[in-house]
Motif scaffolding. Sequence first.
Motif, PDB file in Angstrom:
ATOM      1  N   ASP A 121       0.813  -1.225   0.000  1.00 30.51           N
ATOM      2  CA  ASP A 121       0.000   0.000   0.000  1.00 30.51           C
ATOM      3  C   ASP A 121       0.841   1.268   0.000  1.00 30.51           C
ATOM      4  O   ASP A 121       0.313   2.379  -0.107  1.00 30.51           O
ATOM      5  N   GLN A 122       2.172   1.114   0.150  1.00 25.75           N
ATOM      6  CA  GLN A 122       3.112   2.236   0.184  1.00 25.75           C
ATOM      7  C   GLN A 122       2.837   3.219   1.325  1.00 25.75           C
ATOM      8  O   GLN A 122       3.306   4.350   1.313  1.00 25.75           O
ATOM      9  N   LYS A 123       2.080   2.747   2.324  1.00 29.70           N
ATOM     10  CA  LYS A 123       1.787   3.594   3.478  1.00 29.70           C
ATOM     11  C   LYS A 123       2.574   3.187   4.714  1.00 29.70           C
ATOM     12  O   LYS A 123       2.502   3.849   5.743  1.00 29.70           O
ATOM     13  N   HIS A 124       3.301   2.071   4.602  1.00 25.73           N
ATOM     14  CA  HIS A 124       4.041   1.571   5.758  1.00 25.73           C
ATOM     15  C   HIS A 124       5.365   0.974   5.306  1.00 25.73           C
ATOM     16  O   HIS A 124       5.523   0.608   4.135  1.00 25.73           O
ATOM     17  N   ILE A 125       6.298   0.884   6.258  1.00 26.94           N
ATOM     18  CA  ILE A 125       7.531   0.154   6.003  1.00 26.94           C
ATOM     19  C   ILE A 125       7.704  -0.878   7.109  1.00 26.94           C
ATOM     20  O   ILE A 125       7.150  -0.742   8.199  1.00 26.94           O
ATOM     21  N   ILE A 126       8.477  -1.906   6.789  1.00 24.05           N
ATOM     22  CA  ILE A 126       8.781  -2.962   7.750  1.00 24.05           C
ATOM     23  C   ILE A 126      10.266  -2.879   8.063  1.00 24.05           C
ATOM     24  O   ILE A 126      11.109  -2.971   7.167  1.00 24.05           O
ATOM     25  N   VAL A 127      10.554  -2.663   9.343  1.00 17.77           N
ATOM     26  CA  VAL A 127      11.941  -2.602   9.801  1.00 17.77           C
ATOM     27  C   VAL A 127      12.032  -3.478  11.045  1.00 17.77           C
ATOM     28  O   VAL A 127      11.372  -3.223  12.040  1.00 17.77           O
ATOM     29  N   GLY A 128      12.838  -4.524  10.972  1.00 19.59           N
ATOM     30  CA  GLY A 128      12.916  -5.421  12.104  1.00 19.59           C
ATOM     31  C   GLY A 128      11.560  -6.037  12.392  1.00 19.59           C
ATOM     32  O   GLY A 128      10.920  -6.632  11.525  1.00 19.59           O
ATOM     33  N   GLU A 129      11.065  -5.842  13.613  1.00 17.20           N
ATOM     34  CA  GLU A 129       9.789  -6.408  14.032  1.00 17.20           C
ATOM     35  C   GLU A 129       8.674  -5.371  14.029  1.00 17.20           C
ATOM     36  O   GLU A 129       7.561  -5.669  14.475  1.00 17.20           O
ATOM     37  N   ARG A 130       8.943  -4.188  13.521  1.00 20.14           N
ATOM     38  CA  ARG A 130       7.930  -3.123  13.577  1.00 20.14           C
ATOM     39  C   ARG A 130       7.443  -2.713  12.198  1.00 20.14           C
ATOM     40  O   ARG A 130       8.154  -2.822  11.196  1.00 20.14           O
ATOM     41  N   ILE A 131       6.204  -2.238  12.192  1.00 23.62           N
ATOM     42  CA  ILE A 131       5.603  -1.640  11.009  1.00 23.62           C
ATOM     43  C   ILE A 131       5.465  -0.150  11.301  1.00 23.62           C
ATOM     44  O   ILE A 131       4.843   0.246  12.286  1.00 23.62           O
ATOM     45  N   VAL A 132       6.067   0.665  10.451  1.00 28.45           N
ATOM     46  CA  VAL A 132       6.188   2.098  10.695  1.00 28.45           C
ATOM     47  C   VAL A 132       5.478   2.873   9.587  1.00 28.45           C
ATOM     48  O   VAL A 132       5.577   2.506   8.415  1.00 28.45           O
ATOM     49  N   PRO A 133       4.750   3.946   9.932  1.00 22.19           N
ATOM     50  CA  PRO A 133       4.115   4.769   8.896  1.00 22.19           C
ATOM     51  C   PRO A 133       5.139   5.317   7.909  1.00 22.19           C
ATOM     52  O   PRO A 133       6.244   5.715   8.291  1.00 22.19           O
ATOM     53  N   PHE A 134       4.752   5.353   6.644  1.00 23.18           N
ATOM     54  CA  PHE A 134       5.662   5.771   5.576  1.00 23.18           C
ATOM     55  C   PHE A 134       4.932   6.710   4.630  1.00 23.18           C
ATOM     56  O   PHE A 134       3.707   6.792   4.615  1.00 23.18           O
ATOM     57  N   GLY A 135       5.707   7.416   3.824  1.00 21.16           N
ATOM     58  CA  GLY A 135       5.158   8.298   2.807  1.00 21.16           C
ATOM     59  C   GLY A 135       5.734   9.684   2.933  1.00 21.16           C
ATOM     60  O   GLY A 135       6.579   9.967   3.792  1.00 21.16           O
ATOM     61  N   ASP A 136       5.269  10.584   2.070  1.00 20.08           N
ATOM     62  CA  ASP A 136       5.786  11.948   2.125  1.00 20.08           C
ATOM     63  C   ASP A 136       5.216  12.725   3.311  1.00 20.08           C
ATOM     64  O   ASP A 136       5.775  13.739   3.722  1.00 20.08           O
ATOM     65  N   HIS A 137       4.099  12.227   3.897  1.00 20.14           N
ATOM     66  CA  HIS A 137       3.539  12.801   5.125  1.00 20.14           C
ATOM     67  C   HIS A 137       3.288  11.643   6.094  1.00 20.14           C
ATOM     68  O   HIS A 137       2.138  11.271   6.354  1.00 20.14           O
ATOM     69  N   PRO A 138       4.346  11.062   6.651  1.00 21.17           N
ATOM     70  CA  PRO A 138       4.203   9.789   7.367  1.00 21.17           C
ATOM     71  C   PRO A 138       3.419   9.865   8.669  1.00 21.17           C
ATOM     72  O   PRO A 138       2.943   8.835   9.157  1.00 21.17           O
TER      73      PRO A 138
END
Length: 327
Positions: A121-138
Motif C-alpha cells: 500500500d506504500q503507506k508503511h515500512i517494515i523494519v525489524g519487528e515493527r511496522i512504521v508509517p511511511f510516505g511523504d507525510h508519514p
Amino acid sequence: MIRNSARLASAIALAMLFSPINHVIAQEQTPTSPTPQPTAPEAKAPVFPAPDPADFTATAPTKDVVNAFMQANLGFDANSMWQVQAIQKTQLPGISKVIVFIGDKTGKQQPYRFAFFTTPDQKHIIVGERIVPFGDHPFAENRSILQERANGPYRGSAGKDLLLVEFADFQCPHCKAAQANMDKLVADFPKARIVFQNDPLVSIHPESLTAAEYATCVAKLAGSTAFFQFASAVFDGQEGLATADGATLTLNSAATKAGLDPAKVSTCAALPETKATVDASSQLSKDLDISAVPTLVINGREVPANAPYETLKKIIEYQARLDGIAQ
C-alpha cells in the motif's frame, strides 16, 4: 520503560534516536571513500558512494517519496544528511527494498546503512519487528487518530492544530522524570494542546492500573486542573506505589491535595466504566504501536518524552512548521 524489545545501535546518530523509527533501526557501517577515517578534530562529512542506477528496479516508492520521508524524520537536525542508495524489487509482488545511507555533516557520528521494506500500500515500512508509517507525510494518519481519540485531560489550547499527547504510567520512574519536560512544554508552547493519556504497564507495575483509575476519576469529577494537581502529587510520591497498601495511601493523599474527597474518588475508581476508560486509552497506545513509556506524540510523530528538552523543543517547532502551524 520499554514494553517491547528494540534494536538500537550503540553508536546510532542522535537524530535517529528521536524519530519514530528509533525502536527498530539496526546500524550497519556504510561504505565510504577509501580515505582513512579522520581524527575527531578533523572530522568531515562522510562521502557516500555514488548510487548505481542498476539498484533502482522498483517503480514504487519513488526516490522523491523516500527523500520526503527522510526529511520528515530527520529534517529537524540541520546536521543530518542522507542518500537514497537503492530501491529494489523483491520476489514478493508490491514489496520493495529501500536502502538509505545516513550520516552527520559534522563527521562526528559514524555513518550507517538503513534498509527497510515498503508494503504494497506504500503507506508503511517494515523494519525489524515493527511496522512504521511511511510516505511523504508519514505522521498524518496517526495525527488524525489522535485528534479523534486522545480525549484525556489536557493543558493549553482547546484547539488541536498542535497536539502533544503524552502516554505515561504513574509507576514508571522514567515517566516521573519526564514531567519536568512536560511542564516546560506547557510554558513554551501555549498554543499547543498537551494531553495526558494513561498507559499503565500492569505486568511490571502492578499498582499502575489503580493509579490510572484514580486519575481518570479525578479528571471526571473535577476536570483537568485537578487532574494535573493529582498527577503531580502521585509522581512526587511514586515510591508509595510499590505496595498495594502504600498505593492506597499515596492515591488518597494525592486526591486530597487535588481538592477531592478520597472516598468518592475510590468509589468511582472501582466502577467498571472507569476501567473501560483506562483500557480505551491503553488501546489507543497499542493502535499507534507505541512500544515504550513515556512517549510524547507530536502531531502523530512519536518521540521519547524524557529526551533532552532542547531536542524535544526543536522537534516540536520543526513539526509545527511542517504542518503549517504558526508559532
